[in-house]
Design a protein around this motif. Structure first.
Motif, PDB file in Angstrom:
ATOM      1  N   LEU A  94       0.826  -1.210   0.000  1.00 50.36           N
ATOM      2  CA  LEU A  94       0.000   0.000   0.000  1.00 50.36           C
ATOM      3  C   LEU A  94       0.860   1.260   0.000  1.00 50.36           C
ATOM      4  O   LEU A  94       0.530   2.251  -0.662  1.00 50.36           O
ATOM      5  CB  LEU A  94      -0.957  -0.004   1.189  1.00 50.36           C
ATOM      6  CG  LEU A  94      -2.034  -1.096   1.160  1.00 50.36           C
ATOM      7  CD1 LEU A  94      -2.817  -1.092   2.460  1.00 50.36           C
ATOM      8  CD2 LEU A  94      -2.935  -0.941  -0.046  1.00 50.36           C
ATOM      9  N   ARG A  95       1.978   1.226   0.707  1.00 51.19           N
ATOM     10  CA  ARG A  95       2.905   2.366   0.701  1.00 51.19           C
ATOM     11  C   ARG A  95       3.456   2.604  -0.708  1.00 51.19           C
ATOM     12  O   ARG A  95       3.592   3.741  -1.157  1.00 51.19           O
ATOM     13  CB  ARG A  95       4.048   2.114   1.676  1.00 51.19           C
ATOM     14  CG  ARG A  95       5.040   3.270   1.767  1.00 51.19           C
ATOM     15  CD  ARG A  95       6.161   2.953   2.723  1.00 51.19           C
ATOM     16  NE  ARG A  95       5.680   2.741   4.075  1.00 51.19           N
ATOM     17  CZ  ARG A  95       5.527   3.725   4.962  1.00 51.19           C
ATOM     18  NH1 ARG A  95       5.814   4.957   4.637  1.00 51.19           N
ATOM     19  NH2 ARG A  95       5.086   3.465   6.171  1.00 51.19           N
ATOM     20  N   ALA A  99       3.216   5.898  -3.013  1.00 54.23           N
ATOM     21  CA  ALA A  99       4.412   6.530  -3.594  1.00 54.23           C
ATOM     22  C   ALA A  99       4.305   6.670  -5.112  1.00 54.23           C
ATOM     23  O   ALA A  99       4.770   7.653  -5.685  1.00 54.23           O
ATOM     24  CB  ALA A  99       5.662   5.720  -3.229  1.00 54.23           C
ATOM     25  N   GLN A 100       3.663   5.684  -5.758  1.00 50.38           N
ATOM     26  CA  GLN A 100       3.521   5.700  -7.218  1.00 50.38           C
ATOM     27  C   GLN A 100       2.248   6.414  -7.671  1.00 50.38           C
ATOM     28  O   GLN A 100       1.989   6.497  -8.868  1.00 50.38           O
ATOM     29  CB  GLN A 100       3.516   4.254  -7.753  1.00 50.38           C
ATOM     30  CG  GLN A 100       4.769   3.469  -7.435  1.00 50.38           C
ATOM     31  CD  GLN A 100       5.999   4.054  -8.069  1.00 50.38           C
ATOM     32  OE1 GLN A 100       5.964   4.552  -9.196  1.00 50.38           O
ATOM     33  NE2 GLN A 100       7.110   4.012  -7.351  1.00 50.38           N
TER      34      GLN A 100
END
Length: 112
Positions: A94-95, A99-100
């Motif tokens: 999920l991080r 970030a993307q």
């Protein structure tokens, strides 16, 4: 919060002690020459001032989610292969999505 402050101060004390040992072994300083760096046998931590945790913004928040069995199984298998807890793997995934700046495409089919 006070525990975090005490842990940080204890770490500082331990690092000071390690530096003292390093100085004694590698630089030839004796403890009598380095009185300011010697460890006390006891420390009174009751008078320590508390301070905010500088990493508080990075702490995780516990949430309850309902996930499908197959989704949990998928992440558990990947986590076992990677050698880390599956909740951590889900968080990393999920991080990475954050970030993307990934967006999910959802389209609903009209039923007639």
């Amino acid at each position: 919060m006070e525990q975090d402050s005490a842990r940080g101060d204890l770490l500082t004390i331990q690092l000071t002690y390690i530096q003292c040992i390093y100085d004694e072994i590698h630089l030839g300083f004796s403890q009598s020459k380095v009185k300011s760096k010697t460890m006390k046998t006891e420390y009174d931590l009751s008078k320590m001032k508390s301070r905010k945790n500088p990493y508080a913004a990075k702490l995780k928040k516990s949430v309850t989610m309902r996930l499908s069995e197959d989704v949990i199984g998928y992440f558990r298998q990947m986590a076992d292969e990677a050698g880390l807890p599956y909740q951590s793997l889900i968080n990393l995934y999920l991080r990475d999505c954050v970030a993307q700046h990934r967006k999910i495409g959802i389209s609903w089919r009209a039923t007639s």
